[in-house]
Design a protein around this motif. Structure first.
Motif, PDB file in Angstrom:
ATOM      1  N   LYS A   1      36.472  32.709  40.580  1.00  0.00           N
ATOM      2  CA  LYS A   1      36.380  34.113  40.191  1.00  0.00           C
ATOM      3  C   LYS A   1      35.830  34.260  38.773  1.00  0.00           C
ATOM      4  O   LYS A   1      34.980  35.121  38.502  1.00  0.00           O
ATOM      5  CB  LYS A   1      37.757  34.777  40.270  1.00  0.00           C
ATOM      6  CG  LYS A   1      37.775  36.229  39.808  1.00  0.00           C
ATOM      7  CD  LYS A   1      39.162  36.813  39.850  1.00  0.00           C
ATOM      8  CE  LYS A   1      39.898  36.601  38.552  1.00  0.00           C
ATOM      9  NZ  LYS A   1      39.767  37.722  37.609  1.00  0.00           N
ATOM     10  N   ASN A   2      36.293  33.408  37.857  1.00  0.00           N
ATOM     11  CA  ASN A   2      35.912  33.547  36.454  1.00  0.00           C
ATOM     12  C   ASN A   2      34.472  33.139  36.180  1.00  0.00           C
ATOM     13  O   ASN A   2      33.958  33.371  35.087  1.00  0.00           O
ATOM     14  CB  ASN A   2      36.861  32.739  35.574  1.00  0.00           C
ATOM     15  CG  ASN A   2      38.252  33.344  35.511  1.00  0.00           C
ATOM     16  OD1 ASN A   2      38.456  34.496  35.897  1.00  0.00           O
ATOM     17  ND2 ASN A   2      39.218  32.571  35.037  1.00  0.00           N
TER      18      ASN A   2
ATOM     19  N   ASP B   1      38.410  41.682  43.053  1.00  0.00           N
ATOM     20  CA  ASP B   1      37.613  41.848  41.830  1.00  0.00           C
ATOM     21  C   ASP B   1      36.126  41.732  42.108  1.00  0.00           C
ATOM     22  O   ASP B   1      35.307  42.431  41.501  1.00  0.00           O
ATOM     23  CB  ASP B   1      38.029  40.807  40.783  1.00  0.00           C
ATOM     24  CG  ASP B   1      39.233  41.262  39.961  1.00  0.00           C
ATOM     25  OD1 ASP B   1      39.817  42.311  40.293  1.00  0.00           O
ATOM     26  OD2 ASP B   1      39.581  40.561  38.998  1.00  0.00           O
TER      27      ASP B   1
ATOM     28  N   ASP C   1      36.794  26.855  42.040  1.00  0.00           N
ATOM     29  CA  ASP C   1      37.756  27.502  41.169  1.00  0.00           C
ATOM     30  C   ASP C   1      38.821  26.517  40.690  1.00  0.00           C
ATOM     31  O   ASP C   1      39.678  26.090  41.456  1.00  0.00           O
ATOM     32  CB  ASP C   1      38.425  28.668  41.917  1.00  0.00           C
ATOM     33  CG  ASP C   1      39.149  29.624  40.988  1.00  0.00           C
ATOM     34  OD1 ASP C   1      39.758  29.145  40.015  1.00  0.00           O
ATOM     35  OD2 ASP C   1      39.105  30.843  41.242  1.00  0.00           O
TER      36      ASP C   1
ATOM     37  N   ASP D   1      45.592  30.370  32.202  1.00  0.00           N
ATOM     38  CA  ASP D   1      45.648  30.900  33.562  1.00  0.00           C
ATOM     39  C   ASP D   1      46.499  30.050  34.503  1.00  0.00           C
ATOM     40  O   ASP D   1      46.671  30.408  35.669  1.00  0.00           O
ATOM     41  CB  ASP D   1      44.232  31.038  34.146  1.00  0.00           C
ATOM     42  CG  ASP D   1      43.536  32.300  33.653  1.00  0.00           C
ATOM     43  OD1 ASP D   1      44.188  33.126  32.992  1.00  0.00           O
ATOM     44  OD2 ASP D   1      42.339  32.464  33.932  1.00  0.00           O
TER      45      ASP D   1
ATOM     46  N   LEU E   1      47.878  39.107  37.753  1.00  0.00           N
ATOM     47  CA  LEU E   1      47.263  38.188  38.712  1.00  0.00           C
ATOM     48  C   LEU E   1      47.948  36.824  38.746  1.00  0.00           C
ATOM     49  O   LEU E   1      48.385  36.358  39.800  1.00  0.00           O
ATOM     50  CB  LEU E   1      45.781  38.036  38.368  1.00  0.00           C
ATOM     51  CG  LEU E   1      44.992  36.910  39.053  1.00  0.00           C
ATOM     52  CD1 LEU E   1      45.108  37.008  40.558  1.00  0.00           C
ATOM     53  CD2 LEU E   1      43.544  36.969  38.612  1.00  0.00           C
ATOM     54  N   ARG E   2      48.044  36.144  37.619  1.00  0.00           N
ATOM     55  CA  ARG E   2      48.598  34.785  37.617  1.00  0.00           C
ATOM     56  C   ARG E   2      50.107  34.799  37.787  1.00  0.00           C
ATOM     57  O   ARG E   2      50.672  33.886  38.389  1.00  0.00           O
ATOM     58  CB  ARG E   2      48.190  34.058  36.338  1.00  0.00           C
ATOM     59  CG  ARG E   2      46.692  34.052  36.075  1.00  0.00           C
ATOM     60  CD  ARG E   2      45.867  33.541  37.247  1.00  0.00           C
ATOM     61  NE  ARG E   2      44.427  33.643  36.993  1.00  0.00           N
ATOM     62  CZ  ARG E   2      43.483  33.355  37.870  1.00  0.00           C
ATOM     63  NH1 ARG E   2      43.801  32.958  39.086  1.00  0.00           N
ATOM     64  NH2 ARG E   2      42.195  33.468  37.546  1.00  0.00           N
TER      65      ARG E   2
ATOM     66  N   ARG F   1      43.344  40.010  43.814  1.00  0.00           N
ATOM     67  CA  ARG F   1      42.266  40.035  42.828  1.00  0.00           C
ATOM     68  C   ARG F   1      41.720  38.639  42.570  1.00  0.00           C
ATOM     69  O   ARG F   1      40.565  38.498  42.154  1.00  0.00           O
ATOM     70  CB  ARG F   1      42.764  40.639  41.515  1.00  0.00           C
ATOM     71  CG  ARG F   1      43.030  42.133  41.560  1.00  0.00           C
ATOM     72  CD  ARG F   1      43.404  42.665  40.186  1.00  0.00           C
ATOM     73  NE  ARG F   1      42.430  42.222  39.212  1.00  0.00           N
ATOM     74  CZ  ARG F   1      42.740  41.703  38.029  1.00  0.00           C
ATOM     75  NH1 ARG F   1      44.002  41.539  37.687  1.00  0.00           N
ATOM     76  NH2 ARG F   1      41.782  41.330  37.196  1.00  0.00           N
ATOM     77  N   GLY F   2      42.532  37.589  42.760  1.00  0.00           N
ATOM     78  CA  GLY F   2      42.087  36.266  42.332  1.00  0.00           C
ATOM     79  C   GLY F   2      42.299  35.126  43.304  1.00  0.00           C
ATOM     80  O   GLY F   2      41.864  34.006  43.017  1.00  0.00           O
TER      81      GLY F   2
END
Length: 429
Positions: free
Chosen positions: A22-23, A49, A242, A316, A381-382, A408-409
């Motif tokens: 995602k990032n 996201d 990821d 994260d 999220l985390r 979202r993640g």
């Protein structure tokens, strides 16, 4: 609103495919604004996201085409999406979209460097600290941008275009590095970015920009040198695996026991986490296409951790690691140095029976013999996935509320875990 029900006590055994990061996916999508030609991104994860950013890019006029699934393709394989920003109709990023996801603020750099005039709402996202955008704006001012804050919007202009300069960040910032890097690709002359973030996701974006015609030296180091070009062109790029999802599932296996192969995971991007998990009692083997994690019936050992910019232990993964340490045989100390308000999961872990005390940026975790199922609520999220990890090892049943944070993640998290033996399911009201 969806909920996730988790019955604790099952080991995890099998294989979990790792999705695209995602990032990296989000800034890569934003990089499509830098060219009128098509940027094709493979292995895009199916996340809330990502879908929101698609809407934001569509609002600017970016055409998008998604390839259909191919015969024999894994059901959890990422998407291939073609982004074409040939006809941008609006250089304003509105509050109602940007306020929902902080990363969408990053459109500021590409829109300004390519069109010399943009208006972007100040960002939103997870409530894990103030995370000011001062560094983003400082970088753009160093490149010659004229910036004003008006009614909650950054109004940016660069008459005649941005100009290369030296940018020195006082602290490492991934978002500010993305912003400065993308803006510098089309600036006139040379830009040097000092104290740049070195995260694998930053490297992935830089390598994609090079495919698009950018001239960047020092990729993977804390000093990036960019020679501005007149224009960028289209390219095809695959989003890297990821590392946060990889680390999360590794911790879930360490928590529950079992033997799981994380297919596609990149252990070379997770050296700090692997070291910590091995100290805690897990066995990790590097394989040709991923990594294998095992833990037998022996108890977990306490390990002290301090979050740091890459290559240090990732912020994260802090919440997930804290969940793991709730069952360690002793006391561990976790210090959060990146975000000042990233311990909101502590009170929810306490509902499951965790013994955690806080003092400033430090959490002291005393391992307990048993966690117990409870109703818990995701706060970001985390934090949401840390509650899943704890619930997987708890006695009885847990119910996780506000799972939109999770969506979202983490792509199809309950499907990936249940395929390995977890008692987990989604309940849609």
């Amino acid at each position: 609103m969806d909920r996730i029900r988790i019955g604790g006590g099952n080991e995890l055994n099998g294989e979990i495919p790792i999705s695209g990061a995602k990032n990296a996916a989000l800034p890569l999508m934003i990089a499509s604004l830098l060219t009128a030609e098509t940027l094709t991104l493979k292995n895009l994860p199916r996340l809330a996201d990502v879908q929101l950013l698609k809407r934001i890019l569509h609002n600017h006029g970016v055409d998008q085409r998604t390839d259909g699934k191919r015969a024999g393709q894994c059901s959890q394989a990422g998407e291939t999406v073609h982004f074409t920003a040939a006809d941008i109709v609006d250089t304003t990023a509105p509050y109602n979209l940007v306020s929902k996801m902080r990363a969408s603020f990053w459109v500021l750099g590409p829109l300004l460097t390519r069109f010399h005039d943009t208006r972007v709402s100040l960002p939103g996202g997870c409530a894990i600290g103030t995370r000011p955008v001062d560094f983003y704006l400082m970088a753009l001012r160093e490149l010659g941008a004229e910036l004003d804050i008006e009614n909650g919007y950054v109004v940016a202009k660069a008459p005649g275009g941005l100009k290369g300069n030296r940018i020195t960040f006082p602290m490492v910032s991934v978002g500010a590095t993305h912003t400065a890097l993308m803006a510098a690709t089309l600036a006139k002359g040379e830009t040097v970015i000092e104290n740049a973030a070195r995260e694998p996701e930053v490297i992935d974006v830089a390598e994609c920009l090079v495919k698009m015609g950018a001239k960047i030296d020092g990729i993977g180091t804390s000093t990036l040198t960019i020679q501005g070009v007149d224009e960028l062109h289209g390219a095809t790029h695959e989003v890297l695996a990821d590392r946060i999802e990889t680390g999360t599932y590794a911790m879930a296996v360490a928590m529950t026991g079992g033997d799981v192969t994380l297919r596609g995971g990149r252990p070379d991007n997770l050296n700090s986490m692997i070291s910590v998990l091995e100290q805690a009692g897990a066995t990790i083997d590097v394989e040709d296409n991923g990594m294998r994690i095992r833990r037998n019936g022996n108890g977990l050992k306490p390990v002290d951790v301090e979050t740091q910019p890459y290559p240090g232990f990732p912020t994260d993964l802090q919440a997930q690691f804290m969940a793991l340490m709730t069952r360690a045989g002793g006391t561990s100390v976790i210090r959060e140095t990146i975000f000042e308000n990233r311990f909101m999961h502590v009170q929810e872990l306490a509902r499951l029976g965790a013994d955690i005390s806080l003092s400033g940026d430090t959490a002291t975790v005393k391992g307990v013999d048993q966690l117990h199922g409870a109703e818990v609520m995701a706060t970001d999220l985390r934090a949401s996935v840390s509650l899943v990890i704890a619930a997987l090892a708890a006695e009885g049943e847990s119910m996780l509320h506000r799972v939109y944070h999770l969506d979202r993640g983490f792509e199809t998290l309950e499907d990936k875990l249940s395929a390995c033996g977890a008692d987990i399911s989604r309940i849609s009201d």
